[in-house]
Design a protein around this motif. Structure first.
Motif, short mmCIF file in Angstrom:
data_model
loop_
_atom_site.label_atom_id
_atom_site.label_comp_id
_atom_site.label_asym_id
_atom_site.label_seq_id
_atom_site.Cartn_x
_atom_site.Cartn_y
_atom_site.Cartn_z
N PRO A 105 0.81 -1.21 0.00
CA PRO A 105 0.00 0.00 0.00
C PRO A 105 0.85 1.27 0.00
CG PRO A 105 -0.85 -1.58 1.58
CD PRO A 105 0.47 -2.12 1.11
N ASP A 106 0.42 2.24 -0.83
CA ASP A 106 1.02 3.57 -0.89
C ASP A 106 2.46 3.58 -1.40
OD1 ASP A 106 -1.33 4.72 0.16
OD2 ASP A 106 -0.69 4.22 2.19
N ASP A 107 2.89 2.51 -2.06
CA ASP A 107 4.21 2.50 -2.69
C ASP A 107 4.01 2.39 -4.20
OD1 ASP A 107 6.77 2.05 -3.68
OD2 ASP A 107 7.40 0.90 -1.93
N GLU A 108 4.24 3.50 -4.91
CA GLU A 108 3.96 3.56 -6.34
C GLU A 108 4.84 2.61 -7.15
OE1 GLU A 108 4.15 7.52 -7.79
OE2 GLU A 108 2.51 8.25 -6.53
N ASN A 109 5.95 2.20 -6.59
CA ASN A 109 6.88 1.34 -7.33
C ASN A 109 6.69 -0.15 -7.04
OD1 ASN A 109 8.28 3.48 -8.65
ND2 ASN A 109 9.31 3.93 -6.70
N LYS A 110 5.72 -0.48 -6.19
CA LYS A 110 5.53 -1.88 -5.83
C LYS A 110 4.08 -2.29 -6.07
CE LYS A 110 9.45 -2.27 -2.68
NZ LYS A 110 9.93 -2.68 -1.35
N TRP A 111 3.79 -2.44 -7.36
CA TRP A 111 2.50 -2.97 -7.81
C TRP A 111 2.75 -4.34 -8.42
CZ3 TRP A 111 -2.52 -0.36 -9.05
CH2 TRP A 111 -2.72 0.75 -8.24
N GLN A 112 1.68 -5.02 -8.79
CA GLN A 112 1.80 -6.37 -9.32
C GLN A 112 0.86 -6.56 -10.50
OE1 GLN A 112 2.06 -9.73 -6.51
NE2 GLN A 112 0.29 -10.63 -7.55
N LEU A 113 1.35 -7.21 -11.54
CA LEU A 113 0.55 -7.56 -12.70
C LEU A 113 0.33 -9.07 -12.71
CD1 LEU A 113 -0.75 -7.19 -15.52
CD2 LEU A 113 1.57 -7.32 -16.48
#
Length: 332
Positions: A49-57
């Motif tokens: 949460p709230d980390d723009e660089n740690k998303w997942q596809l």
């Protein structure tokens, strides 16, 4: 010899890390997979949460993905170019349903949305049961909850509507909520995905929402944007709700605004904070003014009102040349 149906191909999932910017760029159809008979379904989420660089596809394939398909997938998220993707076969179950099971109920304004029938109803609230299904829009996403809270406030301050449209309806939830707030209104809900329309119809029956074309009844149709005679023919609307994505919201601004009467209201969601100014500007150019904005995390909900213009003819039909299509865009 009896005919035996061939077994369905096993589903596979490919997982890659990505950034929020890359995730937001994946709206609509992906040209890289356009020629595939069964293109993958792409889903993005926050890994932290709230980390723009740690998303997942997560990409879901019908059948084992080929090396070429995985290579194409990696081109969509350049930040993961040096990372080996996680590839796994899934159990023979509906992965969309599995992904939505076990979600906690959501309360927004006077509305309480359950995704599991065994969860208790909330006394003193309007309760909806939107079970995990093949469509999206269970109330869990901040954009859906934001829309529920927005229209609840609108009713609380005495706003009344008689002709409502929900564009990109998903599971039908926002249309159901509007109909409980304004039970004598005419209402129509649409989605580009015919599966979502079927699910909305099933959910309407399960939640006691009357289907049909009269006052207090919900009409349903499958449409890209507003490109459907039923949507155009019922205009002008005094309330239009569109919970989709920033790109199609901007693209559809002329067509959506043309269907709203002078003084009418549009509720928009599906955009991020940094996209709000561009969306607002697109609607201001069509004679709308921002009346209210409410943010839930990174996701704003906008309420806009169409300015009455002296000398303007109230639109009854959109320009025949302006089809109002947004191919590849559906609900949140």
């Amino acid at each position: 010899m009896n005919d035996v149906a061939a077994p369905a191909a096993q589903s596979w999932k490919v997982t890659l890390p990505c950034t929020r910017a890359e995730a937001e760029a994946l709206d609509g159809d992906i040209a890289a997979f356009a020629l595939m008979e069964h293109p993958p379904v792409l889903m993005t989420s926050e890994a932290e949460p709230d980390d723009e660089n740690k998303w997942q596809l997560d990409a879901y394939f019908e059948g084992k993905p080929s090396p070429a398909a995985i290579k194409l997938l990696k081109t969509l998220v350049p930040s993961a170019s040096g990372i080996k993707p996680q590839v796994e076969a899934l159990p023979d179950e509906d992965w969309v349903t599995m992904s939505q099971q076990g979600l906690e109920p959501v309360t927004a304004g006077r509305f309480h949305v359950r995704n599991v029938a065994s969860d208790p109803e909330q006394p003193g609230h309007v309760n909806f049961l939107i079970e995990a299904s093949r469509a999206f829009g269970t109330g869990q996403h901040e954009t859906t909850a934001g829309c529920l809270a927005m229209i609840d406030r609108m009713r609380s301050v005495g706003m009344r509507f008689r002709n409502v449209a929900d564009i990109g309806t998903g599971t039908g939830l926002l249309a159901f909520a509007a109909m409980t707030l304004w039970p004598r209104a005419h209402a129509i809900a649409s989605d580009i995905d015919p599966v979502a329309v079927d699910i909305s119809r099933e959910n309407a029956v399960a939640n006691g929402i009357a289907l049909g074309g009269g006052a207090g009844q919900l009409a349903l149709c499958t449409a890209a944007g507003v490109d459907h005679p039923a949507l155009v023919g019922r205009a002008p609307y005094d309330l239009l709700i569109a919970n989709i994505l920033a790109g199609p919201l901007i693209e559809l601004a002329p067509s959506l605004c043309a269907l709203v009467e002078d003084g009418g209201t549009i509720v928009l969601a599906g955009l991020l904070n940094e996209q709000a100014d561009a969306v607002i500007a697109a609607y201001r150019a069509q004679g709308m003014r921002l009346a209210e904005r409410s943010d839930r995390g990174h996701w704003p909900t906008l309420r806009l009102r169409k300015r009455p213009q002296i000398g303007w003819k109230r639109p009854r039909r959109i320009n025949a040349a302006a089809r109002g299509e947004a191919p590849g865009f559906g609900s949140i």
